[in-house]
Write an enzyme that holds these catalytic residues in place. Structure first.
Site, PDB file in Angstrom:
ATOM      1  N   TYR A  45       0.820  -1.214   0.000  1.00  0.00           N
ATOM      2  CA  TYR A  45       0.000   0.000   0.000  1.00  0.00           C
ATOM      3  C   TYR A  45       0.858   1.270   0.000  1.00  0.00           C
ATOM      4  CZ  TYR A  45      -4.280  -2.660   1.090  1.00  0.00           C
ATOM      5  OH  TYR A  45      -5.353  -3.519   1.050  1.00  0.00           O
ATOM      6  N   LYS A  70       4.191 -14.044   5.576  1.00  0.00           N
ATOM      7  CA  LYS A  70       4.405 -15.050   4.537  1.00  0.00           C
ATOM      8  C   LYS A  70       5.907 -15.006   4.209  1.00  0.00           C
ATOM      9  CE  LYS A  70       2.150 -18.068   2.255  1.00  0.00           C
ATOM     10  NZ  LYS A  70       1.651 -19.261   2.894  1.00  0.00           N
ATOM     11  N   ASP A  75      -1.876 -17.467   6.032  1.00  0.00           N
ATOM     12  CA  ASP A  75      -2.952 -18.354   5.570  1.00  0.00           C
ATOM     13  C   ASP A  75      -3.424 -19.247   6.718  1.00  0.00           C
ATOM     14  OD1 ASP A  75      -0.372 -19.325   5.356  1.00  0.00           O
ATOM     15  OD2 ASP A  75      -0.706 -20.482   3.531  1.00  0.00           O
ATOM     16  N   ASP A 105      -5.340  -5.253   6.484  1.00  0.00           N
ATOM     17  CA  ASP A 105      -6.579  -4.752   5.889  1.00  0.00           C
ATOM     18  C   ASP A 105      -7.574  -5.902   5.734  1.00  0.00           C
ATOM     19  OD1 ASP A 105      -8.418  -3.174   4.643  1.00  0.00           O
ATOM     20  OD2 ASP A 105      -7.304  -2.921   2.773  1.00  0.00           O
TER      21      ASP A 105
END
Ligand code: NAD
Length: 357
Positions: free
Chosen positions: A124, A191, A224, A248
């Site tokens: 972002y 991740k 995840d 987000d």
């Protein structure tokens, strides 16, 4: 003396719900001088920018803002005013609490989560290369030379920077928040197995910082797997620390766990300024009909009053929200009722007045 607060009504359902929040804050008896500032698409036409300098200057004077949602055009048009505001004012931490509420049907009981989201870096950050542009052609050449990687000619590219310094401050903020609010653990989502040089920096830096934060348990989990845990055993999680994009997404997920976006409050905090706003967006599908749930921004306003040191007023709003939800006779459509925005706001304001009487 009155607090000076910048009020950004926003667009879509923004003006309807900010008006409701104002009514409730006034019922709580806190003297506030509102400096009303418009931003977004409507202003773009008049001022040539969706975020005029006067909006930022108002917040720099008041240091605190209550903000309604602002629409961001998808794919084309101006960049997100919400992201720009966070970057311009260096509001590096988004704080989004989600806990089970009385009278609200949800799959799990006893959920009590807080998402702390890094708000300025990651995908972002706004570093974008337009498909087919000369800049992207040069980036493709450099990537070929430096990384031996061929970016497809028809690709667009968004860059994901995550820095040690940017991570240090959000990690310190998260542990400080956890300590001040009596939370037991901070769980970091990442991740890093795939993105060594961005999520890896986030994970490694947080691990180092965590050693200096005794008293709050720290663990990490791939994002995840975190998503799975959130929809199977959310009651086992406490404070979630996430980079910008995952934060987000997970904020909406957490809001959904405890009753939906109409209830989820938020704060964007930096060292100098704070902007309080609901997690939800401008909800164009219901805008202008007077049926939006105002509780998310009313609860954001309560967080704002807490920030301003108006603890009694803040807790009177929290109690009023709990009482009206537990009673169940006044509910907006998203909560299964038929009440209008103004009726919901009126019921909360009345409960605040009763609590303070
Ligand atoms: P949204 O949050 O506006 O709406 C998602 C769904 O939730 C819709 O069905 C909507 O009707 C419902 N909803 C949201 N708030 C509600 C409320 N208070 N009461 C009842 N129902 C409510 O998400 P979206 O549709 O993805 O986004 C719409 C616009 O808002 C987009 O332009 C997006 O960029 C923008 N947005 C702004 C902010 C912000 O200003 N901080 C945050 C998120 C999205």
């Amino acid at each position: 003396m009155a607090h000076i607060v910048t009020l950004i009504p926003g667009d879509g359902i923004g003006p309807e719900v900010t008006e409701a929040a104002r009514l409730v804050v006034e019922a709580a008896g806190v003297p506030i001088e509102w400096d009303i500032q418009e931003a977004g698409a409507a202003v773009m036409e008049r001022a040539g920018t969706p975020l005029p300098r006067r909006v930022l200057e108002s917040i720099m004077r008041s240091r605190v803002a209550l903000k309604g949602p602002i629409t961001t055009p998808v794919g084309t048009g101006f960049r997100s005013v919400n992201v720009a505001l966070r970057q311009e004012l260096d509001l590096f931490a988004a704080v989004r609490p989600s806990h089970s509420l009385p009278g609200i049907r949800s799959r799990f009981a006893g959920v009590d989560l807080v998402v702390i989201r890094e708000n300025t870096e990651d995908l972002y950050a706004g570093i974008e290369f337009e498909r087919g542009s000369e800049e992207l052609e040069r980036l493709r050449a450099e990537t070929r030379r430096l990384a031996g990687f061929e970016i497809r000619q028809d690709a667009g590219v968004t860059v994901k920077p995550i820095s040690v310094s940017g991570t240090q401050r959000i990690v310190r903020f998260a542990f400080d928040y956890a300590r001040r609010h009596g939370r037991r653990s901070v769980t970091l989502g990442h991740k890093a197995n795939i993105m060594h040089d961005s999520d890896g920096v986030f994970l490694f830096t947080a691990g180092v910082e965590a050693q200096f934060s005794p008293g709050v348990w720290f663990d990490e989990v791939q994002v995840d797997e975190l998503a799975l845990r959130l929809v199977t055993e959310p009651e086992t999680l406490d404070v979630l620390l996430l980079p910008n994009l995952y934060g987000d997404i997970m904020s909406d997920l957490c809001a959904g766990l405890v009753g939906g976006l109409g209830l989820a409050p938020g704060a964007n905090m930096g060292w100098e300024y704070a902007v309080f706003e609901p997690v939800h967006g401008s909800a164009p599908d219901i805008a202008g009909r007077g049926i939006a749930n105002p509780l998310a921004i009313i609860r954001s306003a309560a967080l704002m009053l807490e920030h301003l040191g108006e603890l009694h007023a803040a807790s009177s709003i929290d109690h009023a929200v709990h009482a009206v939800l537990a009673d169940g006779s006044v509910r907006t459509g998203d909560l299964g009722g038929t009440a209008r925005t103004s009726e919901m706001a009126g019921a909360i304001a009345a409960a605040v007045r009763r609590a303070l009487a």
